[in-house]
Design a protein around this motif. Sequence first.
Motif, PDB file in Angstrom:
ATOM      1  N   UNK A 184      -8.428  63.643 -77.241  1.00 26.37           N
ATOM      2  CA  UNK A 184      -8.976  65.004 -77.346  1.00 26.37           C
ATOM      3  C   UNK A 184      -8.521  65.878 -76.176  1.00 26.37           C
ATOM      4  N   UNK A 185      -8.537  65.295 -74.967  1.00 24.57           N
ATOM      5  CA  UNK A 185      -8.223  66.108 -73.785  1.00 24.57           C
ATOM      6  C   UNK A 185      -7.161  65.439 -72.924  1.00 24.57           C
ATOM      7  N   UNK A 186      -6.227  66.250 -72.464  1.00 32.33           N
ATOM      8  CA  UNK A 186      -5.173  65.743 -71.575  1.00 32.33           C
ATOM      9  C   UNK A 186      -5.253  66.489 -70.250  1.00 32.33           C
ATOM     10  N   UNK A 187      -4.830  65.834 -69.182  1.00 35.05           N
ATOM     11  CA  UNK A 187      -4.955  66.434 -67.840  1.00 35.05           C
ATOM     12  C   UNK A 187      -3.682  66.184 -67.035  1.00 35.05           C
ATOM     13  N   UNK A 188      -3.306  67.173 -66.260  1.00 35.81           N
ATOM     14  CA  UNK A 188      -2.147  67.018 -65.357  1.00 35.81           C
ATOM     15  C   UNK A 188      -2.620  67.258 -63.931  1.00 35.81           C
ATOM     16  N   UNK A 189      -2.311  66.339 -63.008  1.00 35.02           N
ATOM     17  CA  UNK A 189      -2.736  66.565 -61.616  1.00 35.02           C
ATOM     18  C   UNK A 189      -1.876  67.636 -60.942  1.00 35.02           C
ATOM     19  N   UNK A 190      -2.420  68.130 -59.842  1.00 33.08           N
ATOM     20  CA  UNK A 190      -1.695  69.162 -59.090  1.00 33.08           C
ATOM     21  C   UNK A 190      -0.376  68.624 -58.527  1.00 33.08           C
TER      22      UNK A 190
ATOM     23  N   UNK B 260      -0.561  65.184 -77.704  1.00 34.75           N
ATOM     24  CA  UNK B 260      -1.056  65.978 -78.842  1.00 34.75           C
ATOM     25  C   UNK B 260      -2.555  66.206 -78.764  1.00 34.75           C
ATOM     26  N   UNK B 261      -3.100  66.127 -77.543  1.00 35.81           N
ATOM     27  CA  UNK B 261      -4.533  66.386 -77.369  1.00 35.81           C
ATOM     28  C   UNK B 261      -4.788  67.877 -77.598  1.00 35.81           C
ATOM     29  N   UNK B 262      -5.828  68.223 -78.343  1.00 38.96           N
ATOM     30  CA  UNK B 262      -6.066  69.648 -78.622  1.00 38.96           C
ATOM     31  C   UNK B 262      -6.591  70.447 -77.425  1.00 38.96           C
ATOM     32  N   UNK B 263      -7.018  69.728 -76.365  1.00 42.46           N
ATOM     33  CA  UNK B 263      -7.398  70.456 -75.139  1.00 42.46           C
ATOM     34  C   UNK B 263      -6.484  69.971 -74.021  1.00 42.46           C
ATOM     35  N   UNK B 264      -5.858  70.918 -73.342  1.00 43.68           N
ATOM     36  CA  UNK B 264      -4.938  70.579 -72.252  1.00 43.68           C
ATOM     37  C   UNK B 264      -5.446  71.209 -70.958  1.00 43.68           C
TER      38      UNK B 264
ATOM     39  N   UNK C 111       5.891  79.365 -72.525  1.00 39.69           N
ATOM     40  CA  UNK C 111       6.244  79.496 -73.943  1.00 39.69           C
ATOM     41  C   UNK C 111       5.747  78.265 -74.725  1.00 39.69           C
ATOM     42  N   UNK C 112       5.905  77.088 -74.106  1.00 41.25           N
ATOM     43  CA  UNK C 112       5.424  75.866 -74.771  1.00 41.25           C
ATOM     44  C   UNK C 112       3.898  75.888 -74.887  1.00 41.25           C
ATOM     45  N   UNK C 113       3.241  76.383 -73.831  1.00 42.81           N
ATOM     46  CA  UNK C 113       1.773  76.505 -73.879  1.00 42.81           C
ATOM     47  C   UNK C 113       1.368  77.415 -75.035  1.00 42.81           C
ATOM     48  N   UNK C 114       2.112  78.486 -75.193  1.00 42.28           N
ATOM     49  CA  UNK C 114       1.819  79.440 -76.276  1.00 42.28           C
ATOM     50  C   UNK C 114       2.008  78.765 -77.638  1.00 42.28           C
ATOM     51  N   UNK C 115       3.065  77.970 -77.753  1.00 41.57           N
ATOM     52  CA  UNK C 115       3.327  77.259 -79.027  1.00 41.57           C
ATOM     53  C   UNK C 115       2.175  76.311 -79.356  1.00 41.57           C
ATOM     54  N   UNK C 116       1.720  75.574 -78.316  1.00 39.84           N
ATOM     55  CA  UNK C 116       0.604  74.642 -78.524  1.00 39.84           C
ATOM     56  C   UNK C 116      -0.641  75.402 -78.962  1.00 39.84           C
ATOM     57  N   UNK C 117      -0.862  76.563 -78.338  1.00 43.40           N
ATOM     58  CA  UNK C 117      -2.038  77.373 -78.687  1.00 43.40           C
ATOM     59  C   UNK C 117      -1.939  77.845 -80.138  1.00 43.40           C
ATOM     60  N   UNK C 118      -0.744  78.223 -80.551  1.00 43.20           N
ATOM     61  CA  UNK C 118      -0.570  78.670 -81.939  1.00 43.20           C
ATOM     62  C   UNK C 118      -0.872  77.549 -82.934  1.00 43.20           C
ATOM     63  N   UNK C 119      -0.680  76.306 -82.474  1.00 47.05           N
ATOM     64  CA  UNK C 119      -1.005  75.161 -83.344  1.00 47.05           C
ATOM     65  C   UNK C 119      -2.492  74.808 -83.273  1.00 47.05           C
ATOM     66  N   UNK C 120      -3.247  75.550 -82.449  1.00 49.17           N
ATOM     67  CA  UNK C 120      -4.691  75.340 -82.411  1.00 49.17           C
ATOM     68  C   UNK C 120      -5.216  74.657 -81.158  1.00 49.17           C
ATOM     69  N   UNK C 121      -4.374  74.494 -80.144  1.00 43.21           N
ATOM     70  CA  UNK C 121      -4.842  73.860 -78.902  1.00 43.21           C
ATOM     71  C   UNK C 121      -5.486  74.887 -77.974  1.00 43.21           C
ATOM     72  N   UNK C 122      -6.246  74.346 -77.019  1.00 38.39           N
ATOM     73  CA  UNK C 122      -6.748  75.176 -75.915  1.00 38.39           C
ATOM     74  C   UNK C 122      -6.020  74.703 -74.666  1.00 38.39           C
ATOM     75  N   UNK C 123      -5.392  75.609 -73.961  1.00 39.81           N
ATOM     76  CA  UNK C 123      -4.701  75.224 -72.726  1.00 39.81           C
ATOM     77  C   UNK C 123      -5.367  75.972 -71.576  1.00 39.81           C
ATOM     78  N   UNK C 124      -5.950  75.213 -70.664  1.00 38.80           N
ATOM     79  CA  UNK C 124      -6.537  75.828 -69.467  1.00 38.80           C
ATOM     80  C   UNK C 124      -5.677  75.415 -68.285  1.00 38.80           C
ATOM     81  N   UNK C 125      -5.025  76.405 -67.656  1.00 38.90           N
ATOM     82  CA  UNK C 125      -4.152  76.064 -66.539  1.00 38.90           C
ATOM     83  C   UNK C 125      -4.570  76.818 -65.295  1.00 38.90           C
ATOM     84  N   UNK C 126      -4.672  76.084 -64.197  1.00 36.12           N
ATOM     85  CA  UNK C 126      -5.034  76.751 -62.947  1.00 36.12           C
ATOM     86  C   UNK C 126      -3.782  77.382 -62.351  1.00 36.12           C
TER      87      UNK C 126
END
Lengths: 326, 241
Positions: free
Chosen positions: B73-79, B144-148, B167-182
């Motif tokens: 469901x959720x994916x995370x990337x460290x700083x 492919x987690x819907x929350x990034x 641009x990739x973040x935008x593509x994922x959002x168009x597919x229905x994901x939520x991308x929260x990036x600091x």
Amino acid sequence: MNLSPHQSKLIMPAMLVLLVSLACVSLLVGDVNLSIRQILYGLYDHTSPSAMIVWNMRIPRLLTALLIGGALSMAGVVMQSFFRNSLANPGLLGVSSGSAAGAVIAIACGWSAISLWFLPAAALVGAFAATLGVLILAKRGASTERLLLAGVALNALLGAFTSYVLSQRIGLYEKNAQILFWLLGGLEDRSWEHVFIALPIVVTAIFLLPISRSMDLMSLGWNEAQSLGVDVRSIRRRMIILSTLLTAFSTAVVGAIGFVGLIVPHGLRLIVGPEHKRLLPLSFIAGAIFVITCDIIGRLAGGIQLGIITSLIGAPFFLYLLRKLP
Amino acid sequence: MNSLKVDLLSVPGRLSEISFTVDSGKVIGLVGPNGAGKSSLLQALAGLLVYSGNVYWNGTSLDKIPAIERARIASWIPQEAHFEFGFTVRSVVEQGRFAHGDDQLGINEVLTAFDLIALSDRPVNHLSAGERARVLLARACITEAPIQFWDEPLAALDPRHRLETLRIARKLALKGSIIILSLHDISQALGLDQVIVVNNGKLEAIGSPNEVLTDELLLRVFKVQASRNLSNLNLELPTKL
């Protein structure tokens, strides 16, 4: 030192051939000179004069070397993955020091003279008590740094205790000699009983294989591993328990042997890469190869103890590997 | 429509009673001064910090579900990424499919998307910071987690790869994901769908960038005087590279 896919496929069979060859050489080396024919007679004919030496001395010694070499090397892989540091070794959490303290108590109190099983049993109890101590000191769910520091503290404490017992036994030459022999680590006079004590190593090693993929992810960071779906708490616990068991059973049987768990995984990782699915089984074979080789050299050199040889060979080899690093 | 609801999320000493709801299909910037709690918030949302309160995905609490299900469901990337061992770029990206039984689905596509095909056999510990950041992004996307949750994903990237990543973040959002990036560069948040502002471990504001990033808020939270001239600096990917 990247291997081609073809070379990669060959490494396991090549190492097995080397292991079997060294095992044969190991059977030939000893205080009593035996020819290949006498060894073969000894193997197949239990009534032949050489059978006693082959079956009761050389084969148990060889099997003990194989088991503890594999165990220490695998434990090193686990600890290096756990601490995400290729300089980590199996003794980092105090297992070896605890084991040494247990064994020293057994020798100093005279329990080791009562039964052959008492010394390994005391060493095992010491190893598990030390690991438990580290886990309690570091508290539940502690970071690697905290565990590491708790291990350093406990290692120092147990080292001081062992030295104290040794210093208090001055004059008791026989007991001091036993303690020193144990602290240096050796394969002399290992019997079938020692092989049986070390047998749980095989089961423990097998239990490590199913978590090899999780260990790949853990070795790149605990948080990253958890976010990718690894049950970090459970895998951490299994890594600590299994690595402790491997180290404890090895140390209980042959004493404190250094460098195996440090250089074998380190060197192997440079050759076959860091993926644990391959690294774990290969490290068992490579560790066995290393210890059997050191034992052969020690015997050919007139009976130098295994722990001295592993350090004598291990340290320069380690420096050589460090030169190869970027 | 899927939604992520955060209800009174608190982490002792780091975050205090943060609540908000965001809908799927959005790229959301998380901004705040240094030490405001951006990384802590992302870690808590990803289940990597012990917190009180609740995090819901489509009304289902994410608190008690096993790690492997949460990873789907959720994916995370460290700083920052510290790679001690020489795993290849490909094998690190493949780890993103761990929660899917290591099926290796879509590996080449994601390596291509993040410009990593040529580096795929290189050990990750030999890469530059920017290249490592792209490896982590690729690994997160392949889940492919819907929350990034991406912690400072653009900090080490060059201008071209920043734009590619957005641009990739935008593509994922168009597919229905939520991308929260600091982000630490506030101007980068201007082109996103929503902005969350945190300060001193508390939620300061949430909404569209124009609504939220007012001169008053920038002065109060970031202690900077806003100059709208800079917002005219509009970076776009060239049509032909």
